[in-house]
Enzyme design. Structure first.
Site, PDB file in Angstrom:
ATOM      1  N   HIS A   1      21.841  33.115  77.828  1.00 10.33           N
ATOM      2  CA  HIS A   1      20.830  32.230  78.397  1.00 10.33           C
ATOM      3  C   HIS A   1      20.093  32.931  79.534  1.00 10.33           C
ATOM      4  CE1 HIS A   1      18.937  28.395  78.963  1.00 10.33           C
ATOM      5  NE2 HIS A   1      19.315  28.327  80.233  1.00 10.33           N
TER       6      HIS A   1
ATOM      7  N   CYS B   1      14.641  30.299  75.720  1.00 12.21           N
ATOM      8  CA  CYS B   1      14.753  30.416  77.176  1.00 12.21           C
ATOM      9  C   CYS B   1      14.173  31.727  77.687  1.00 12.21           C
ATOM     10  CB  CYS B   1      16.196  30.255  77.624  1.00 12.21           C
ATOM     11  SG  CYS B   1      17.353  31.396  76.840  1.00 12.21           S
TER      12      CYS B   1
END
Length: 778
Positions: free
Chosen positions: A712, A309
């Site tokens: 994330h 990510c």
């Protein structure tokens, strides 16, 4: 007449050779589509049949390819009334691709304009080798996922105490009452709780305390032991995970038979993966409205390749910049010329992979794409980014900008130039008011959050309101500080006012919010919110207060021969040697001492506050100047450096070409003393304008998690004027006119891996952002 080319040009790939077969190396057309993918039977490049396959065949003179189509196999239905197969193991094997799909091969010849050409010569052997070979994407993923947990001297040579019997049903920590997260000392059988882990797993660190006091190095985590003899084994002496080849024997010493064990707790790796998967951003707006998926040019999701990510977030922010699209879109300018002329293996070509990815994003590919070939290439040779572990998005941004700058140095078309600026530093002696002035090239600026706010946030409870600070005030406060200084005019150790700011302002200003405080040298993230006066592309953020320049009234302190007088550490200074002995790279230690006036403690703090890479420097030698190799000189000059710059860089790095390139990029003034102003080439192309300092927020990257290396990352980009998007409507779904209007008029777009949604209000997320991109208003 049979095709004459099949028997003459077909090659059989060697075992382990790179075979590209599942996706076109120049676009994201793959073998699951009806046309399939054409794999060249000469060089094993994969291409889409309609565009890049034709171009490859005639540019390279490779006329023969095998078309591969992957089609799903029909699923066998269990007869009615028949019970499902009995599950005999806890670990259930995933269904393989071979069980789910069939590959349909067909030979074609571009020169003869024929398909379904009969095999001849080595064609059958070549096709079999291609089908049997793992795709390069799979090969690269396997290499990246290989976490080399190996035995160490402590597990191999473990000496155990007297045998003892443990009653697992009564097991709890020897220092507290915890009965989970227990670690068994393999030397004496002591049970101690581990450290607290993500997900609410308790721990007080008594296992570590036992290892420290007893010097017993190796422990195994109960609950992770399997009948196969695997388990979480940790060596406290090495401070790392290890394997124990004799684990079954060592456990038998305490009456534990591995064959009877059942895994009941998550391993450390499983907990890390779970942590990365569970972090999720709310897909609703602040007023509770669902954020609807959208599509269009510049709005293409990037599939997560496994902890990738951070790559997706940075790439989305860069592709949002018009300069990136202009440089790398395959249908524009230089990139279009390169596509026609490239003679390299496209999957290994820097420009081809940038063009492939940026073209897909900016043209509005209808589906999310997997940037596997790009990630492999951009991370190649980097110890951290080449792995499948989560990494720091800010560090990756710096890495990408440096790589692009190096790759584009000779072309003069560097899109990263929009990030470059000249940073000015003034040191003003508080006694004589003499000034030292220096300039450096940079492309990312750290926003230093005040320590007091960081500490307050760490102490705050879950229900306490967030600690907030003003972002622009952080920039102001970070400009000035009082530092120790060795003044050449006063000839004394005094204090100086250190001011850092911009001599020139970049077109795109990248800011990284430093929300860290250190506890026993361990960085801890603090959830401090940065407030901004506005959060849209129409805002006017005047940063003129960051301007720093040498004024006519400033009295510049004269340089003295002694290294100490200039503020730079002597090659054998005590402070420098101490920092090097602590394990800091010599180059970074020198930079830290130079920035802090040779003050040891301040230098250590500077290093912790500047985690970005600084090229290392070799140990000083007692001999004269290093002899310069002419072939190394030629290599550097081919990259665009002048002869004087190349020679200087090679002398500084003892003839190492790769380190010389790094050194020259961090010392742009190198070689200037021997070059005339008319002949010297600038080390960095800059698109900065000194007098323009009004910015608007253009993009930002959010992060959730306790550390930059887990959790994330998600990108958010501001809509450009006139930019069109369309609401994605799934089969059978009804979208109200209000939802349609909200999405079409939303000022921001969130790019969360493969999900792309419109955003109307980003204020809460903006305050928690980690990386900000501000675009200068023209």
């Amino acid at each position: 007449m049979p095709c004459p080319h099949v028997a003459s040009v077909v090659r059989v790939p060697a075992r382990g050779a790179a075979v590209y077969k599942d996706e076109c190396s120049q676009c994201f057309h793959d073998w699951d589509q009806p046309e399939g993918v054409d794999v060249c039977l000469t060089c094993f490049n994969a291409a889409c049949p309609s565009v890049h396959g034709i171009a490859h065949a005639f540019q390279r003179g490779h006329p023969v390819a095998v078309n591969l189509r992957r089609v799903p196999k029909p699923q066998l239905q269990r007869p009615e009334g028949e019970p499902p197969a009995k599950i005999t193991k806890l670990a259930i094997a995933a269904e393989s691709d071979a069980e789910k799909y069939s590959i349909v091969p067909s030979i074609k010849c571009y020169d003869c304009s024929e398909t379904d050409v009969p095999a001849a010569g080595q064609a059958d052997a070549a096709i079999k080798a291609i089908l049997d070979a793992s795709t390069t994407a799979v090969q690269n993923e396997i290499k990246a996922w290989e976490l080399e947990i190996t035995p160490c001297e402590h597990t191999l040579c473990l000496e155990q105490g007297p045998a003892k019997q443990l009653d697992a049903s009564l097991a709890h920590c020897g220092a507290c009452s915890l009965n989970e997260n227990l670690w068994l000392c393999l030397t004496c059988g002591h049970l101690g709780c581990g450290r607290a882990q993500y997900g609410g797993l308790s721990g007080n660190g008594h296992g570590l305390a036992h290892a420290t006091t007893s010097a017993h190095p190796v422990a195994v985590k109960l609950g992770t032991i399997t009948p196969e003899g695997s388990a979480d084994v940790y060596c406290y002496a090495c401070n790392d995970e290890r394997t124990d080849p004799h684990l079954a024997t060592h456990l038998a010493q305490f009456g534990i038979n591995v064959l009877t064990q059942t895994k009941t707790e998550k391993s450390l790796v499983e907990m890390q993966i779970e942590q990365n998967l569970k972090f999720e951003f709310e897909m609703t707006s602040a007023d509770g409205q669902s954020l609807h998926p959208v599509a269009g040019p510049g709005l293409v999701g990037l599939k997560n390749l496994g902890n990738s990510c951070y790559v997706a977030a940075v790439v989305q922010c860069l592709a949002h910049q018009p300069e990136w699209a202009f440089r790398y879109r395959a249908d524009m300018g230089a990139a279009a010329d390169h596509v026609e002329q490239c003679s390299a293996q496209h999957a290994e070509c820097w420009e081809c992979q940038w063009s492939k990815l940026v073209t897909a994003i900016t043209q509005g590919q209808p589906h999310a794409v997997a940037p596997a070939q790009f990630k492999h290439l951009i991370a190649q040779g980097h110890a951290d980014f080449a792995t499948m572990k989560q990494q720091d998005a800010s560090e990756f941004l710096v890495h990408v900008l440096k790589k692009v700058q190096q790759a584009e140095k000779k072309t003069g078309k560097d899109p990263s130039a929009v990030f470059h600026f000249v940073q000015a530093q003034k040191l003003e002696c508080t006694h004589c008011h003499g000034v030292r002035y220096a300039e450096t090239d940079a492309n990312v600026l750290n926003v230093m959050v005040p320590d007091e706010a960081l500490k307050r946030a760490l102490k705050a409870g879950e229900n306490d309101p967030p600690v907030t600070v003003d972002a622009l005030q952080c920039l102001r406060d970070g400009m000035r500080e009082l530092v120790p200084f060795q003044c050449p005019r006063c000839r004394a150790n005094v204090e100086a006012i250190k001011t850092i700011g911009f001599k020139t302002f970049p077109k795109v200003l990248a800011l990284t919010a430093q929300r860290f405080t250190y506890d026993n040298w361990v960085p801890k993230k603090s959830n401090v919110h940065l407030t901004w006066p506005a959060a849209d592309a129409l805002s006017n953020l005047d940063l003129s207060f960051l301007k720093v320049e040498l004024l006519p009234t400033d009295h510049v302190l004269e340089d003295e021969p002694a290294a100490a007088a200039s503020g730079a550490p002597a090659p054998d200074s005590e402070e420098l040697q101490q920092l090097v002995s602590f394990g800091f790279p010599r180059g970074k230690a020198k930079r830290a001492l130079a920035e802090t006036g040779n003050h040891l403690e301040a230098a250590m703090n500077w290093i912790m506050d500047h985690p970005e890479d600084i090229p290392d420097e070799p140990e000083p030698t007692s001999g004269g100047a290093t002899a310069v190799d002419e072939s190394a000189l030629s290599m550097l000059m081919d990259m665009g450096f002048t002869r004087a710059q190349a020679a200087h860089g090679l002398r500084e790095t003892q003839g190492n070409v790769e380190r010389a390139v790094e050194w020259l990029f961090s010392h742009p003034e190198a070689g200037a003393e021997t070059e005339s102003s008319s002949a010297a080439a600038p080390a960095v192309v800059r698109l900065d304008v000194a007098d323009k300092s009004v910015y608007a927020l253009d993009a930002f990257i959010n992060h959730k998690g306790p550390s930059m290396h887990c959790g994330h990352y998600i990108a958010h980009v501001a809509r450009r004027e006139g930019e069109k998007l369309q609401v994605v409507v799934r089969d059978g779904e009804e979208v109200s006119a209000e939802t349609q209007m909200r999405a079409e008029t939303a000022p921001w777009v969130m790019l969360n891996d493969d999900r792309v949604v419109a955003q109307t209000n980003v204020h809460p997320l903006l305050e928690e952002a980690y990386v900000y991109l501000l675009r200068r208003k023209e």
